[in-house]
Every structure is written in C-alpha cells, then in structure tokens.
Motif scaffolding. Structure first.
Motif, PDB file in Angstrom:
ATOM      1  N   MET A  11       0.805  -1.212   0.000  1.00  0.00           N
ATOM      2  CA  MET A  11       0.000   0.000   0.000  1.00  0.00           C
ATOM      3  C   MET A  11       0.844   1.270   0.000  1.00  0.00           C
ATOM      4  O   MET A  11       0.613   2.199  -0.785  1.00  0.00           O
ATOM      5  N   PHE A  12       1.850   1.347   0.875  1.00  0.00           N
ATOM      6  CA  PHE A  12       2.665   2.557   0.972  1.00  0.00           C
ATOM      7  C   PHE A  12       3.478   2.776  -0.308  1.00  0.00           C
ATOM      8  O   PHE A  12       3.632   3.909  -0.769  1.00  0.00           O
ATOM      9  N   PHE A  24      -7.414   6.499   0.181  1.00  0.00           N
ATOM     10  CA  PHE A  24      -8.252   5.676  -0.693  1.00  0.00           C
ATOM     11  C   PHE A  24      -7.898   4.203  -0.536  1.00  0.00           C
ATOM     12  O   PHE A  24      -8.777   3.339  -0.426  1.00  0.00           O
ATOM     13  N   LEU A  25      -6.597   3.902  -0.527  1.00  0.00           N
ATOM     14  CA  LEU A  25      -6.155   2.514  -0.386  1.00  0.00           C
ATOM     15  C   LEU A  25      -6.522   1.942   0.976  1.00  0.00           C
ATOM     16  O   LEU A  25      -6.852   0.759   1.091  1.00  0.00           O
ATOM     17  N   ALA A  26      -6.453   2.779   2.007  1.00  0.00           N
ATOM     18  CA  ALA A  26      -6.795   2.307   3.349  1.00  0.00           C
ATOM     19  C   ALA A  26      -8.259   1.888   3.428  1.00  0.00           C
ATOM     20  O   ALA A  26      -8.602   0.877   4.053  1.00  0.00           O
ATOM     21  N   ILE A  27      -9.129   2.648   2.762  1.00  0.00           N
ATOM     22  CA  ILE A  27     -10.562   2.373   2.836  1.00  0.00           C
ATOM     23  C   ILE A  27     -10.966   1.219   1.919  1.00  0.00           C
ATOM     24  O   ILE A  27     -11.700   0.310   2.318  1.00  0.00           O
ATOM     25  N   PRO A  32     -10.955  -4.118   3.334  1.00  0.00           N
ATOM     26  CA  PRO A  32     -11.417  -5.421   2.833  1.00  0.00           C
ATOM     27  C   PRO A  32     -10.404  -6.535   3.082  1.00  0.00           C
ATOM     28  O   PRO A  32     -10.790  -7.672   3.385  1.00  0.00           O
ATOM     29  N   ALA A  33      -9.110  -6.218   2.958  1.00  0.00           N
ATOM     30  CA  ALA A  33      -8.086  -7.237   3.218  1.00  0.00           C
ATOM     31  C   ALA A  33      -8.123  -7.677   4.675  1.00  0.00           C
ATOM     32  O   ALA A  33      -7.985  -8.871   4.976  1.00  0.00           O
ATOM     33  N   LEU A  34      -8.303  -6.725   5.585  1.00  0.00           N
ATOM     34  CA  LEU A  34      -8.422  -7.072   7.001  1.00  0.00           C
ATOM     35  C   LEU A  34      -9.647  -7.952   7.247  1.00  0.00           C
ATOM     36  O   LEU A  34      -9.583  -8.903   8.036  1.00  0.00           O
ATOM     37  N   MET A  96      -2.845   8.167   5.755  1.00  0.00           N
ATOM     38  CA  MET A  96      -4.100   7.423   5.821  1.00  0.00           C
ATOM     39  C   MET A  96      -5.261   8.313   6.230  1.00  0.00           C
ATOM     40  O   MET A  96      -6.401   8.077   5.820  1.00  0.00           O
ATOM     41  N   THR A  97      -4.987   9.315   7.044  1.00  0.00           N
ATOM     42  CA  THR A  97      -6.048  10.210   7.526  1.00  0.00           C
ATOM     43  C   THR A  97      -6.078  11.540   6.777  1.00  0.00           C
ATOM     44  O   THR A  97      -6.832  12.438   7.153  1.00  0.00           O
TER      45      THR A  97
END
Length: 227
Positions: A11-12, A24-27, A32-34, A96-97
């Motif tokens: 992701m990073f 965007f990637l976090a959401i 979903p991966a979690l 992320m925020t």
C-alpha cells in the motif's frame, strides 16, 4: 490469505508512486483485506484448516515480535543518530487520515502504528506459508530482500531521498538494513521454534497431489484380476 496479507506491504509503495492516495487505499483495499484475514482466521479452525490456522497464529506472533525488534533499531537510528528523515508509522498515519498538511495526531498515530505492525504480520505470514518452519538464519536474506526492494521503490525514490536513501546519507541505508536484520532475528526465532509447522503448505499439497497421481497410475496399470 497471501493476497490479503500482501495489501499492507504494497500500500505505501503504491501511494508513494502516485498510483492512488493512501486514504483511498486504506478504505478500499486495506479494510477489505483485514476483513478477509479475520474471516479466514475465524473460519479456518472451524472447517478443519488447522495447518493454515497455525500458520496464521505463527505469522501474528512472529510479526509482532519482529516488528518490535525492527522498531527498536529504527528508533535508535531516528532519535539518536538522526539517520532517518522521519517516523515511518507517523507518516503512514497522516497519509491514511489525509493530515499531511496538519501533522500527526493521536488518531493518525494509532492507525499508522497499527498498519505498521500489520505490515510485519503480513510479511511473516507470507514467509510461513511459503517456506514453513526454517532455521532462523534463513529469515535474514528474506528480510534483506524486503529492505532492498523498499529502498529502490517509489517509497524512497519519489520522496527525495533517492535510491537506498543515499541522498540523505549512508546512515539511512545502514539503519534500514540493521533494522530488517533485527526483524528477521525476531520473527525467525519464533518460526524456527514453532512446533506446529513441520512443513510448508506448498509441500503438503504438492505431496498430496503427487500421491494421488501415483495411486491413479497404479490403478491404471493393475490387471483386472489384481483389482
């Protein structure tokens, strides 16, 4: 499982390369991966996937211990020797925020550190699924490979510190490699001491598949009387 635990490590790098914003990637990728990771973790022991369940548990334990060891070295380099341009977990948190212009706060730091440890869990889970239980020393080239890919990826090249972070001094490269050796030492000892990982998942399924093929070949070559 491999796809789910690969999201956080990638992701990073994807965000640094400008492909998608970190928020965007976090959401839409990390959450979903979690969910998939937790779902498999709950379902695996219930439906008899004991080998996968044990591999996941080893990945969690190894990831937490390995990441803690990595952070000790990284924090020494960052706070004492000033070899790091900033705190990676705090940077991940503000991205992320979407607080890059405002700086970290408690919420962003919590998210950044949580993702950082899940990143470590992901790498160790991948190692366990692919290599199984190994001697702890074999974790070192794996971790050094991760460090090298990180230092030639957009995570460094697009942030102004250049390949291997040499634009900010050789101390960056030394700290990163030492931190990943500490990471490997931590999780490698957990994996090597795990009594529940006698072989890899790949070996188990490959051996099972080969055994089935041998049985089928024997059945075809037997005479009707023998059958």
């Amino acid at each position: 499982m491999l796809a789910a635990v690969s999201i956080s490590p990638l992701m990073f790098v994807a965000a640094s390369g400008g492909y998608w914003p970190m928020q965007f990637l976090a959401i839409y990728a990390l959450l979903p991966a979690l969910a998939v990771w937790v779902g498999i973790g709950i379902a695996a022991p219930l439906i008899g996937w004991q080998r996968l369940s044990r591999a996941m548990l080893t990945g969690v334990m190894g990831g937490i211990i390995g990441t803690a060891a990595l952070e000790i070295v990284r924090l020494i380099g960052f706070r004492v020797f000033h070899t790091m341009p900033g705190s990676m977990p705090e940077l991940i948190g503000v991205l992320m925020t979407n607080r890059f212009m405002y700086g970290p706060d408690l919420y962003s730091n919590m998210l950044g550190w949580a993702d950082h440890f899940f990143n470590g869990v992901g790498f160790v889970t991948i190692y366990v699924l692919v290599f199984g239980r190994t001697r702890w020393r074999l974790a070192i080239p794996y971790a050094l490979g991760i460090a090298t890919i990180f230092m030639i990826s957009p995570a460094t090249t697009s942030t102004g510190i250049g390949y291997f972070g040499l634009a900010s001094g050789i101390g960056f490269m030394i700290t990163v490699y030492l931190a990943h050796i500490a990471f490997a030492t931590g999780f490698g000892n957990v994996v090597s001491r795990s009594p529940a990982l006698p072989e890899t998942l790949w070996h188990y399924h490959l051996a099972h598949s080969q055994g089935t093929e041998v049985d089928e070949e024997l059945a075809r070559t037997q005479s009707p009387q023998t059958r």
